[in-house]
Design a protein around this motif. Structure first.
Motif, mmCIF file in Angstrom:
data_model
loop_
_atom_site.group_PDB
_atom_site.id
_atom_site.type_symbol
_atom_site.label_atom_id
_atom_site.label_comp_id
_atom_site.label_asym_id
_atom_site.label_seq_id
_atom_site.Cartn_x
_atom_site.Cartn_y
_atom_site.Cartn_z
ATOM 1 N N HIS A 78 0.817 -1.219 0.000
ATOM 2 C CA HIS A 78 0.000 0.000 0.000
ATOM 3 C C HIS A 78 0.851 1.269 0.000
ATOM 4 O O HIS A 78 0.312 2.367 -0.112
ATOM 5 C CB HIS A 78 -0.905 0.009 1.236
ATOM 6 N N SER A 530 4.488 1.994 13.496
ATOM 7 C CA SER A 530 4.199 1.254 12.265
ATOM 8 C C SER A 530 5.361 0.321 11.957
ATOM 9 O O SER A 530 6.509 0.626 12.239
ATOM 10 C CB SER A 530 4.013 2.239 11.113
ATOM 11 N N GLY A 531 5.048 -0.794 11.343
ATOM 12 C CA GLY A 531 6.093 -1.707 10.885
ATOM 13 C C GLY A 531 6.350 -1.566 9.399
ATOM 14 O O GLY A 531 7.160 -2.305 8.837
ATOM 15 N N THR A 532 5.639 -0.646 8.751
ATOM 16 C CA THR A 532 5.841 -0.497 7.305
ATOM 17 C C THR A 532 6.145 0.935 6.891
ATOM 18 O O THR A 532 6.487 1.175 5.744
ATOM 19 C CB THR A 532 4.587 -0.952 6.518
HETATM 20 C C1 G16 Z 1 1.096 -4.837 6.015
HETATM 21 C C2 G16 Z 1 0.787 -6.032 6.883
HETATM 22 C C3 G16 Z 1 -0.529 -5.818 7.588
HETATM 23 C C4 G16 Z 1 -0.506 -4.502 8.364
HETATM 24 C C5 G16 Z 1 -0.091 -3.357 7.451
HETATM 25 C C6 G16 Z 1 0.135 -2.067 8.200
HETATM 26 O O1 G16 Z 1 0.115 -4.708 5.031
HETATM 27 O O2 G16 Z 1 0.739 -7.175 6.073
HETATM 28 O O3 G16 Z 1 -0.732 -6.897 8.453
HETATM 29 O O4 G16 Z 1 -1.756 -4.233 8.871
HETATM 30 O O5 G16 Z 1 1.128 -3.669 6.803
HETATM 31 O O6 G16 Z 1 1.129 -2.286 9.152
HETATM 32 P P1 G16 Z 1 1.756 -1.125 10.019
HETATM 33 O O7 G16 Z 1 0.603 -0.451 10.695
HETATM 34 O O8 G16 Z 1 2.667 -1.836 10.963
HETATM 35 O O9 G16 Z 1 2.447 -0.170 9.093
HETATM 36 P P2 G16 Z 1 0.449 -4.491 3.503
HETATM 37 O O10 G16 Z 1 -0.873 -4.529 2.827
HETATM 38 O O11 G16 Z 1 1.134 -3.160 3.425
HETATM 39 O O12 G16 Z 1 1.364 -5.617 3.157
#
Ligand code: G16
Length: 568
Positions: A78, A530-532
């Protein structure tokens, strides 16, 4: 850049690296620290080649260790188009074993070629990884439509083939769930091409359509029409291919990336779910039509309908409501089997898994249905693991990421029972319920959340129920909520507990958050890194939208005070 440094990983393992490119990117970027995070490494694509190369090495080692096919997906899902990322699919098709994440982190951040070599040597020795000359490492590669994908694919291939004998098989441009599905299928000895994926989805969809009770009104008029926002990513393209095999459903794909739209910009599941407005290309002409939105790599799905007021507002049907729809359908089939099938020795246990982002109204609704609801931290890897503990585990994040897992023993029992029933009680309600569950286990991706398979299951259940999107959305009313991002100096300073509902560090932050929450009727709020993305996220819920906004804003300010704004 040291292009061809030859060395032996470990003298006992005959597992030499042949070449060693891309060594300098990270060491030349002081202050950059990569973490495997929620779903693999993500960063601006321009700094990722070293990381992807190293993850290629890791994937090949993982394949040797598990003696199985491994997947490597290049995507930032995303995130914005200039980002990219890389993640591993384990032999089951699920996420990389969490035991290997610390190795992934140290590997990605090794500052010099010598450090990297030493790390690999130590790890190979510790894990007792060797190439026996019989089964070389094999890694399936996929990438989304990001322009940087091609160059990163090359880096991944070089990393993989650094390990002697390792084979890197490019599966082309795919959705993330397709790659996970293929890895699982390969390791189960099943057919694993894209065509096989499409055929499995379309044939199980057909089977479920054929099992719709005749008294239920099938879709007609506008109801058989679905308009899908493809986020200008890979999902729309694949859905257009898949729909050629479907009947009983008319799908119009918009934002398929063909008309110059930018990936995830003003479009896609993340945008729609967070902003609660129509994505680009949708508007008043769509009032009354069922609409869905995929994210950039099609592992998330949300539905929406355009509100009639002439504004850009939507009625959002998020992952929680998809979960609720699935739970109702599965529960209905299970109760037929559990109550009417006298030979049912299985009495399957259904479990639900959510995260703290699940709207409180959805959790109450599921509990009122008598279902067991469990919570895990954010990240499919956690939800998936928990859901796998049940005969049928349904997990969803509010953002639309989720699936339904069936235990192997239940699938085995359903296969045997449907065979028995087809000779003795053909056409019975019990046979139909067993056939439906079996078809769902084939339709819905067993490896990971998959927007395409989820979409087909939503569509067939709505037809089964005879429901419009409005009827579905009326299952319960969401509590107003607000999500905010706070840019801070170091998001890793936030440490949480209890499925991310409590901040344990920095000390004192949770106490002041609690003091805010009590000011709002039905207030709930949590803070997590956040992890992303390089942000801290704040989620707030309250009895009115104004109150949810106000709670989120005050907590965001507190986060900022405790952690300091990011200086870049
Ligand atoms: C990934 C993870 C999801 C998580 C999302 C947001 O989604 O696969 O489980 O909900 O990141 O994570 P965070 O809030 O830690 O940034 P995707 O669709 O980006 O692969």
């Amino acid at each position: 850049m040291n292009k061809n440094l030859s060395f032996s990983v470990h003298p006992l393992t005959s597992c030499p690296l042949k070449s060693f490119p891309y060594t300098s990117d990270i060491s030349s970027l002081p202050g950059v620290k990569l973490s495997y995070g929620t779903a693999g490494f993500r960063a601006d694509a321009s700094i990722l080649s070293s990381t992807v190369y190293r993850v290629g090495i890791l994937a090949a080692l993982r394949s040797l260790k598990t003696q199985s096919v491994i997947g490597l997906m290049i995507t930032a899902s995303h995130n914005k188009v200039s980002d990219n990322g890389v993640k591993i699919a384990d032999p089951s098709g699920g996420m990389l074993s969490q035991n290997w994440e610390p190795f992934a982190d140290t590997l990605a951040n090794a500052p010099t070629p010598q450090d990297l070599i030493q790390l690999i040597e130590e790890f190979v020795k510790k894990e007792d990884i060797s190439f026996n000359g019989v089964r070389p490492a094999e890694v399936l590669l996929g990438r989304d439509t990001r322009p940087s994908g091609d160059a990163l694919l090359k880096a991944a291939k070089e990393g993989i083939t650094s390990i002697v004998g390792a084979v890197a098989t490019d599966m082309g441009i795919l959705t993330t769930p397709q790659l996970h599905w293929m890895v699982r299928a390969r390791n189960k000895g099943m057919k694993a091409s894209e065509q096989d994926y499409f055929e499995q989805l379309s044939s199980s969809f057909r089977c479920l359509m054929d099992l719709i009770p005749s008294e239920k009104s099938k879709f007609n008029g506008t109801n058989d029409r679905l308009v899908v926002d493809g986020a200008n990513g890979v999902g729309g393209i694949k859905l257009e291919a898949l729909q050629k095999l479907l009947s009983g459903l008319i799908i119009e794909v918009r934002n398929d990336g063909e008309n110059g739209g930018v990936l995830n910009e003003g479009v896609g599941a993340d945008f729609v779910q967070k902003e609660k407005v129509v994505p680009y290309g949708f508007g008043s002409k769509d009032v009354g039509i069922r609409c869905a939105s995929l994210d950039g790599d099609a592992d998330r799905l949300v539905y929406f309908s355009v509100l009639p007021e002439g504004s850009s507002r939507i009625a959002l049907v998020d992952g929680d409501k998809i979960l609720s729809l699935f739970a109702l359908f599965i529960r209905e089939q299970l109760s037929i089997l559990n109550e009417q099938d006298l030979k049912n020795s299985h009495q399957a246990h259904l479990g639900i898994v959510q995260t703290a982002y699940a709207n409180g109204a959805s959790t109450n609704y599921l509990k009122q249905l008598g279902l067991e609801v469990n919570f895990t931290p954010t990240g499919v890897k956690y939800l998936h693991e928990k859901a796998a503990e049940f005969d049928i585990g349904i997990y969803f994040e509010a953002n639309g990421h989720g699936t339904i897992l069936f235990s192997e023993s239940l699938v085995g029992w359903l296969e045997a029972r449907t065979k028995e029933l087809s000779s003795k009680s053909k056409g019975s309600e019990v046979e139909k319920a067993a056939l439906r569950l079996l078809a769902v286990s084939k339709l819905i991706n067993q490896a990971v959340g998959d927007a395409l398979s989820g979409l087909l299951l939503v569509e067939v259940i709505l037809q089964h129920m005879g429901w419009s999107i409005h009827r579905w959305n009326e299952l319960y009313h969401d509590l107003p909520s607000r999500q905010l991002k706070v840019k801070v100096a170091d998001r890793t300073a936030v440490i949480t507990a209890n499925a991310e509902t409590v901040v344990v560090s920095p000390p004192g932050l949770q106490e002041v958050v609690n003091a805010e929450i009590v000011k709002y009727p039905q207030g709930r709020c949590f803070v997590r890194p956040s992890g992303t993305e390089d942000v801290v996220r704040v989620y707030a819920e309250a009895s009115t939208q104004e109150a949810a906004d106000s709670l989120a804003n005050s907590v965001a300010k507190l986060v900022d005070q405790f952690l300091g704004s990011k200086t870049s």
